[in-house]
Design an enzyme around this catalytic site. Structure first.
Site, PDB file in Angstrom:
ATOM      1  N   LYS A 117     -14.968   6.845  -7.992  1.00 31.36           N
ATOM      2  CA  LYS A 117     -14.746   5.602  -8.749  1.00 31.36           C
ATOM      3  C   LYS A 117     -14.680   4.429  -7.755  1.00 31.36           C
ATOM      4  O   LYS A 117     -15.329   3.406  -7.950  1.00 31.36           O
ATOM      5  CB  LYS A 117     -13.430   5.685  -9.499  1.00 31.36           C
ATOM      6  N   ASN A 118     -13.932   4.603  -6.668  1.00 35.33           N
ATOM      7  CA  ASN A 118     -13.686   3.469  -5.771  1.00 35.33           C
ATOM      8  C   ASN A 118     -14.831   3.152  -4.823  1.00 35.33           C
ATOM      9  O   ASN A 118     -14.775   2.155  -4.107  1.00 35.33           O
ATOM     10  CB  ASN A 118     -12.378   3.687  -5.006  1.00 35.33           C
ATOM     11  N   CYS A 130       0.643  -6.112 -11.442  1.00 29.15           N
ATOM     12  CA  CYS A 130       0.156  -4.732 -11.508  1.00 29.15           C
ATOM     13  C   CYS A 130       1.398  -3.838 -11.379  1.00 29.15           C
ATOM     14  O   CYS A 130       2.370  -4.195 -10.723  1.00 29.15           O
ATOM     15  CB  CYS A 130      -0.812  -4.494 -10.353  1.00 29.15           C
ATOM     16  N   ASP A 173      -3.065   7.137  -2.653  1.00 25.32           N
ATOM     17  CA  ASP A 173      -3.538   7.614  -3.959  1.00 25.32           C
ATOM     18  C   ASP A 173      -3.278   9.100  -4.188  1.00 25.32           C
ATOM     19  O   ASP A 173      -3.548   9.607  -5.274  1.00 25.32           O
ATOM     20  CB  ASP A 173      -5.041   7.332  -4.109  1.00 25.32           C
ATOM     21  N   ARG A 177       0.145  -6.925  -5.270  1.00 22.79           N
ATOM     22  CA  ARG A 177      -1.311  -6.838  -5.045  1.00 22.79           C
ATOM     23  C   ARG A 177      -1.949  -8.229  -5.043  1.00 22.79           C
ATOM     24  O   ARG A 177      -2.733  -8.599  -5.890  1.00 22.79           O
ATOM     25  CB  ARG A 177      -1.954  -5.929  -6.101  1.00 22.79           C
ATOM     26  N   ILE A 236       2.053   1.668   1.603  1.00 28.42           N
ATOM     27  CA  ILE A 236       0.971   0.755   1.223  1.00 28.42           C
ATOM     28  C   ILE A 236       1.380  -0.182   0.097  1.00 28.42           C
ATOM     29  O   ILE A 236       1.160  -1.379   0.170  1.00 28.42           O
ATOM     30  CB  ILE A 236      -0.299   1.553   0.818  1.00 28.42           C
ATOM     31  N   LYS A 280      -3.838  -8.109   7.531  1.00 25.75           N
ATOM     32  CA  LYS A 280      -3.349  -6.834   6.974  1.00 25.75           C
ATOM     33  C   LYS A 280      -4.592  -6.041   6.547  1.00 25.75           C
ATOM     34  O   LYS A 280      -5.592  -6.627   6.119  1.00 25.75           O
ATOM     35  CB  LYS A 280      -2.480  -7.152   5.762  1.00 25.75           C
ATOM     36  N   ARG A 314      -9.010   6.255 -16.738  1.00 29.44           N
ATOM     37  CA  ARG A 314      -9.572   5.239 -15.829  1.00 29.44           C
ATOM     38  C   ARG A 314     -10.073   5.876 -14.545  1.00 29.44           C
ATOM     39  O   ARG A 314     -10.956   5.336 -13.889  1.00 29.44           O
ATOM     40  CB  ARG A 314      -8.504   4.186 -15.469  1.00 29.44           C
ATOM     41  N   SER A 363      -6.948  -4.279   4.208  1.00 29.65           N
ATOM     42  CA  SER A 363      -7.123  -4.283   2.754  1.00 29.65           C
ATOM     43  C   SER A 363      -8.512  -3.779   2.389  1.00 29.65           C
ATOM     44  O   SER A 363      -9.516  -4.331   2.856  1.00 29.65           O
ATOM     45  CB  SER A 363      -6.959  -5.720   2.218  1.00 29.65           C
ATOM     46  N   VAL A 364      -8.558  -2.752   1.548  1.00 25.83           N
ATOM     47  CA  VAL A 364      -9.846  -2.196   1.104  1.00 25.83           C
ATOM     48  C   VAL A 364     -10.642  -3.274   0.378  1.00 25.83           C
ATOM     49  O   VAL A 364     -11.785  -3.575   0.740  1.00 25.83           O
ATOM     50  CB  VAL A 364      -9.609  -0.977   0.193  1.00 25.83           C
TER      51      VAL A 364
HETATM   52  C1  EPZ Z   1      -7.922  -0.083  -3.283  1.00 28.28           C
HETATM   53  O1  EPZ Z   1      -7.166  -1.074  -3.913  1.00 28.28           O
HETATM   54  C2  EPZ Z   1      -8.073   1.035  -4.307  1.00 28.28           C
HETATM   55  N1  EPZ Z   1      -8.759   0.526  -5.493  1.00 28.28           N
HETATM   56  C3  EPZ Z   1      -6.703   1.575  -4.692  1.00 28.28           C
HETATM   57  O2  EPZ Z   1      -6.896   2.664  -5.592  1.00 28.28           O
HETATM   58  C4  EPZ Z   1      -6.012   2.102  -3.442  1.00 28.28           C
HETATM   59  O3  EPZ Z   1      -4.720   2.561  -3.778  1.00 28.28           O
HETATM   60  C5  EPZ Z   1      -5.918   0.958  -2.422  1.00 28.28           C
HETATM   61  O4  EPZ Z   1      -7.239   0.437  -2.134  1.00 28.28           O
HETATM   62  C6  EPZ Z   1      -5.286   1.417  -1.105  1.00 28.28           C
HETATM   63  O5  EPZ Z   1      -6.053   2.445  -0.555  1.00 28.28           O
HETATM   64  C7  EPZ Z   1     -10.097   0.403  -5.493  1.00 28.28           C
HETATM   65  O6  EPZ Z   1     -10.758   0.680  -4.506  1.00 28.28           O
HETATM   66  C8  EPZ Z   1     -10.730  -0.085  -6.765  1.00 28.28           C
HETATM   67  P1  EPZ Z   1      -5.688  -3.025  -0.776  1.00 28.28           P
HETATM   68  P2  EPZ Z   1      -7.047  -2.551  -3.233  1.00 28.28           P
HETATM   69  O7  EPZ Z   1      -6.255  -4.387  -0.855  1.00 28.28           O
HETATM   70  O8  EPZ Z   1      -8.297  -2.892  -2.544  1.00 28.28           O
HETATM   71  C9  EPZ Z   1      -1.899  -5.796  -0.144  1.00 28.28           C
HETATM   72  C10 EPZ Z   1      -6.932   3.618  -7.725  1.00 28.28           C
HETATM   73  O9  EPZ Z   1      -6.113   4.308  -8.299  1.00 28.28           O
HETATM   74  N2  EPZ Z   1      -2.808  -6.947  -0.275  1.00 28.28           N
HETATM   75  O10 EPZ Z   1      -6.132  -2.102   0.312  1.00 28.28           O
HETATM   76  O11 EPZ Z   1      -6.514  -3.482  -4.263  1.00 28.28           O
HETATM   77  C11 EPZ Z   1      -1.755  -5.021  -1.435  1.00 28.28           C
HETATM   78  O12 EPZ Z   1      -0.783  -5.625  -2.251  1.00 28.28           O
HETATM   79  C12 EPZ Z   1      -6.472   2.414  -6.933  1.00 28.28           C
HETATM   80  O13 EPZ Z   1      -8.162   3.829  -7.738  1.00 28.28           O
HETATM   81  C13 EPZ Z   1      -2.318  -8.224  -0.046  1.00 28.28           C
HETATM   82  O14 EPZ Z   1      -1.143  -8.399   0.249  1.00 28.28           O
HETATM   83  O15 EPZ Z   1      -5.900  -2.267  -2.160  1.00 28.28           O
HETATM   84  C14 EPZ Z   1      -1.330  -3.656  -0.957  1.00 28.28           C
HETATM   85  O16 EPZ Z   1       0.063  -3.660  -0.729  1.00 28.28           O
HETATM   86  C15 EPZ Z   1      -4.989   2.217  -7.054  1.00 28.28           C
HETATM   87  N3  EPZ Z   1      -3.165  -9.288  -0.158  1.00 28.28           N
HETATM   88  C16 EPZ Z   1      -2.059  -3.510   0.373  1.00 28.28           C
HETATM   89  O17 EPZ Z   1      -2.449  -4.836   0.759  1.00 28.28           O
HETATM   90  C17 EPZ Z   1      -4.491  -9.124  -0.463  1.00 28.28           C
HETATM   91  O18 EPZ Z   1      -5.220 -10.142  -0.518  1.00 28.28           O
HETATM   92  C18 EPZ Z   1      -3.318  -2.643   0.297  1.00 28.28           C
HETATM   93  O19 EPZ Z   1      -4.093  -3.146  -0.766  1.00 28.28           O
HETATM   94  C19 EPZ Z   1      -4.976  -7.816  -0.685  1.00 28.28           C
HETATM   95  C20 EPZ Z   1      -4.127  -6.741  -0.575  1.00 28.28           C
END
Ligand code: EPZ
Length: 418
Positions: A22-23, A116, A306, A121, A328, A162, A398, A164-165
């Site tokens: 999915k991701n 969320c 995850d 997030r 995370i 930080k 989902r 971030s994916v």
């Molecule tokens: C991706 O979410 C995945 N979703 C998530 O899977 C996964 O848990 C997450 O990466 C971490 O591996 C998809 O790929 C669609 P991040 P993402 O930006 O990109 C903070 C699932 O079940 N952050 O890596 O939203 C954030 O709050 C989902 O499929 C900021 O502070 O995650 C978090 O604490 C759940 N500012 C941390 O970074 C930003 O601008 C990591 O978030 C962006 C993120």
């Protein structure tokens, strides 16, 4: 509201085909906005989230047809230059539309994702990098309004504060058509990020990855090519933990253990046995489940957030004093009160969950809360004596394609109720 009813205890025995990731699918589908032609994306899981993204892109004016896990997409011209709140609020990943859209069009509007259940997030990492690329960002009436004056975005040398994916994906896509070469540091390097990069490079992008540094040399245009998405490593990890929790035996097809290297190392310490049967099929089983004292979630290649909830559930009967630390997300323990309803003895201190007492589990009525954490309820239900009802299973729909059918075929007494 649909529910599933599971009668436990049950053991997973049989074979499961792991669906496409999915991701990886979501950003790859979104990245087709960077080009003006068409292609087929194969191995796309038929999930609430992928169907939802298709409806968002259709609303923007893309032409899409989704049949049996293959998506035809023609993103020749977006007619509408805004992604509305009614969509974005239901799928946060849609914020990754902004990078490709603003690198192709001079103005684009997207709703702020809003809250969320697993944490704030934010999207500051996305917006700050886009501003450095020459995008004027304003926030008005709950929308992000992005505009650029120049014909192309600027390339940037930028270190993400930080990892971030989503921000990594958003910015590397924007940089693909920018002027010159961008160097992005402290990037996420999950397999889903690499799969997006592989797709873009197949379409003519010039992207290189070295450790956590991604360099992107902007090109004039991209030419969409057909592509097959990688298997879903989190779905695979979830079924592996379910097999361990119920001392079952499973044949996993369409599985790539390289994407789960560290979790498999942990699971082998817990008693998992894994045998390669062919290039993409493996037999897994677990006769005696041992506990693991402490696991902390980290960005890839660390232990994935995850798979945090599913690991806790798997250890409920054998992991006395085991600890799991969530690094995370700041609120990814909403499954703990639900697990307690099965009789689990868990305590939370800051970022750490501890299994205080192992005990027999009894079926209960529970609530799914977030995509991946909700699979921990399935694992607990399979370990419990008696009937479990899981509400709000749209969370599971989902992220887990046909989960009830896959489990039923492996001997689990599970019924989906309308
Ligand atoms: C991706 O979410 C995945 N979703 C998530 O899977 C996964 O848990 C997450 O990466 C971490 O591996 C998809 O790929 C669609 P991040 P993402 O930006 O990109 C903070 C699932 O079940 N952050 O890596 O939203 C954030 O709050 C989902 O499929 C900021 O502070 O995650 C978090 O604490 C759940 N500012 C941390 O970074 C930003 O601008 C990591 O978030 C962006 C993120």
């Amino acid at each position: 509201m649909q529910t599933v009813v599971i009668k436990g205890p049950s053991t997973l025995k049989g074979q499961i085909k792991i669906s496409g990731s999915k991701n990886a699918s979501l950003p790859i589908i979104i990245s087709t906005l960077l080009a003006k032609d068409q292609c087929l994306i194969h191995n796309v899981p038929n999930l609430r989230d992928t169907r939802f993204l298709i409806s968002i892109l259709r609303d923007l004016g893309c032409d899409l047809d989704f049949q049996k896990n293959t998506l035809f997409i023609r993103s020749s011209a977006i007619t509408k230059k805004s992604a509305d709140y009614e969509y974005v609020r239901q799928m946060r990943a849609s914020i990754v539309i902004l990078g490709p859209a603003i690198s192709r069009y001079k103005k684009f509007k997207i709703a702020l994702p809003g809250g969320c259940s697993i944490g704030t997030r934010g999207i500051d990492l996305h917006l700050n990098a886009l501003k450095l690329m020459g995008v004027k960002i304003s926030i008005k009436n709950g929308y992000v309004i992005a505009e650029r004056k120049k014909n192309n975005l600027n390339s940037i040398d930028h270190k993400f504060p930080k990892i971030s994916v989503g921000a990594t994906q958003n910015i590397l896509m924007a940089a693909s058509l920018a002027n010159g070469k961008s160097t992005l540091k402290n990037c996420a390097i999950e397999p889903e990020v690499i799969d997006l990069i592989n797709f873009l490079n197949k379409c003519g992008a010039l992207i290189k990855v070295k450790n956590r540094t991604i360099t992107v040399r902007g090109v004039e245009e991209l030419k969409l090519q057909d592509y097959k998405v990688i298997p879903d490593r989190i779905e695979a990890g979830s079924y592996i933990l379910a097999t361990m929790a119920t001392k079952g035996r499973l044949k996993l097809n369409n599985f790539n253990p390289k994407d789960l290297a560290l979790p498999l190392k942990v699971y082998k310490e817990m008693g998992l046995k894994i045998k390669k049967l062919s290039n993409s099929s493996y037999e897994i089983y677990c006769k005696k489940l041992k506990s693991i004292k402490k696991i902390s979630t980290k960005e890839f290649p660390g232990y994935p957030t995850d798979l945090q909830a599913q690991l806790i559930a798997t250890q409920l009967k054998s992991g006395l004093n085991s600890k799991v630390v969530e690094n995370i997300f700041e609120n990814r323990f909403i499954h703990i009160p639900e697990l307690r309803r099965f009789g689990a003895n868990l305590s939370i201190k800051g970022k750490t969950v501890t299994i205080d007492k192992t005990s027999d589990l009894l079926g209960a009525e529970v609530m799914a809360t977030d995509i991946r954490a909700s699979f921990s309820l399935i694992i607990a239900a399979m370990m419990s004596k008696g009937k479990t009802v899981i509400n709000r299973i749209y969370h599971l729909d989902r992220g887990y394609e046909d989960f009830d059918l896959k489990l039923k075929k492996c001997g689990v007494n599970i019924i989906r109720k309308k």
